[in-house]
Design an enzyme around this catalytic site. Structure first.
Site, PDB file in Angstrom:
ATOM      1  N   LEU A  41       0.877  -1.164   0.000  1.00 17.96           N
ATOM      2  CA  LEU A  41       0.000   0.000   0.000  1.00 17.96           C
ATOM      3  C   LEU A  41       0.912   1.211   0.000  1.00 17.96           C
ATOM      4  O   LEU A  41       1.844   1.299   0.806  1.00 17.96           O
ATOM      5  CB  LEU A  41      -0.904  -0.019   1.240  1.00 17.96           C
ATOM      6  CG  LEU A  41      -2.098   0.940   1.266  1.00 17.96           C
ATOM      7  CD1 LEU A  41      -3.019   0.699   0.073  1.00 17.96           C
ATOM      8  CD2 LEU A  41      -2.877   0.769   2.560  1.00 17.96           C
ATOM      9  N   ASP A  42       0.650   2.143  -0.905  1.00 16.95           N
ATOM     10  CA  ASP A  42       1.563   3.267  -1.092  1.00 16.95           C
ATOM     11  C   ASP A  42       1.756   4.078   0.184  1.00 16.95           C
ATOM     12  O   ASP A  42       0.883   4.139   1.046  1.00 16.95           O
ATOM     13  CB  ASP A  42       1.046   4.189  -2.196  1.00 16.95           C
ATOM     14  CG  ASP A  42       1.083   3.535  -3.564  1.00 16.95           C
ATOM     15  OD1 ASP A  42       1.900   2.628  -3.769  1.00 16.95           O
ATOM     16  OD2 ASP A  42       0.272   3.934  -4.427  1.00 16.95           O
ATOM     17  N   PHE A  43       2.894   4.735   0.267  1.00 20.56           N
ATOM     18  CA  PHE A  43       3.256   5.604   1.388  1.00 20.56           C
ATOM     19  C   PHE A  43       2.173   6.635   1.677  1.00 20.56           C
ATOM     20  O   PHE A  43       1.847   6.919   2.826  1.00 20.56           O
ATOM     21  CB  PHE A  43       4.588   6.294   1.044  1.00 20.56           C
ATOM     22  CG  PHE A  43       5.113   7.226   2.096  1.00 20.56           C
ATOM     23  CD1 PHE A  43       5.791   6.744   3.203  1.00 20.56           C
ATOM     24  CD2 PHE A  43       4.947   8.605   1.963  1.00 20.56           C
ATOM     25  CE1 PHE A  43       6.288   7.614   4.165  1.00 20.56           C
ATOM     26  CE2 PHE A  43       5.446   9.472   2.924  1.00 20.56           C
ATOM     27  CZ  PHE A  43       6.118   8.973   4.025  1.00 20.56           C
ATOM     28  N   SER A  45      -1.033   6.406   0.836  1.00 22.12           N
ATOM     29  CA  SER A  45      -2.365   5.807   0.902  1.00 22.12           C
ATOM     30  C   SER A  45      -2.601   5.248   2.295  1.00 22.12           C
ATOM     31  O   SER A  45      -1.672   5.015   3.062  1.00 22.12           O
ATOM     32  CB  SER A  45      -2.517   4.700  -0.150  1.00 22.12           C
ATOM     33  OG  SER A  45      -2.375   5.225  -1.460  1.00 22.12           O
TER      34      SER A  45
END
Length: 220
Positions: A41-43, A45
């Site tokens: 999961l993106d930084f 997000s």
């Protein structure tokens, strides 16, 4: 039984346990050995991240071939039209190819925790929310999809992965579950000798030689 951890990842936390730059990581929230993230999961997000101590379960969750649905709530710029939703449902052309069809619908602003820091807002541009369900796992895919239909994402929260959801898990908190994962049984093989030969091979070869050798006549 395999251990599964459901973690509500806050904004600005890396999906790894170490970072040479000193940024927040999973180690600041989860202190269990032998646990690994099943997917990323993106930084920037937020939301559901699954972690497990089982490599087979990790593969089943994260591998794109298994097409596990992932549900995202995205706050985007502008008022989302039915035309934009229709394009998301049909698949969007990105630089790395066309996406698979997604499920997309407008969403009333959900009751979420405040994001820290808050999103940037411009008084002249309204925002709205959409729910997007995808089965792929391309890099920053949801953000690129919404931008491609004219609605850049301002805030992104992953709500669910398969049947697992964020229900009852506050930001930075996690919940543990036990998952039963059936193991495949290898097919039975015939026993072999210490040298790797089939135990019946020698006798079978002897029988073949016997058939090919003509009978000897009486000695003179």
């Amino acid at each position: 039984m395999s251990q599964l951890i459901l973690f509500n990842k806050p904004y600005g936390v890396l999906c790894q346990f170490t970072d040479q730059e000193g940024r927040p990581t999973l180690a600041d929230y989860i202190r269990k050995p032998g646990i690994y993230a099943a997917g990323r999961l993106d930084f920037d997000s937020e939301g559901l991240l699954l972690l497990t101590d089982d490599g087979q379960l990790q593969h089943q969750i994260a591998h794109p071939a298994n097409k596990l649905p992932k549900v995202y709530w995205a706050q985007v710029e502008g008022e989302v039209s039915e035309e934009a939703l229709s394009r998301l449902r049909q698949g969007v052309e990105l630089k790395d190819g066309r996406t698979a069809p997604a499920r997309a619908r407008s969403l009333e602003a959900p009751e979420l925790w405040p994001r820290v820091p808050p999103i940037r807002e411009r008084k002249s541009i309204p925002t709205s929310w959409i729910e997007l369900t995808i089965t792929e796992g391309r890099n920053r895919q949801v953000r690129r999809m919404t931008a491609a239909v004219g609605h850049p994402t301002l805030r992104l929260v992953r709500r669910a992965i398969g049947n697992w959801t964020l229900d009852g898990i506050a930001p930075g908190e996690h919940r543990s579950e036990e998952v039963f994962l059936p193991r495949s049984t290898p097919a039975k093989q015939k026993p072999r000798s210490a040298r790797g030969h089939h135990p019946d091979r020698k006798s079978a070869a002897g029988a073949r030689r016997a058939r090919k050798t003509p009978p000897r006549g009486p000695r003179r």
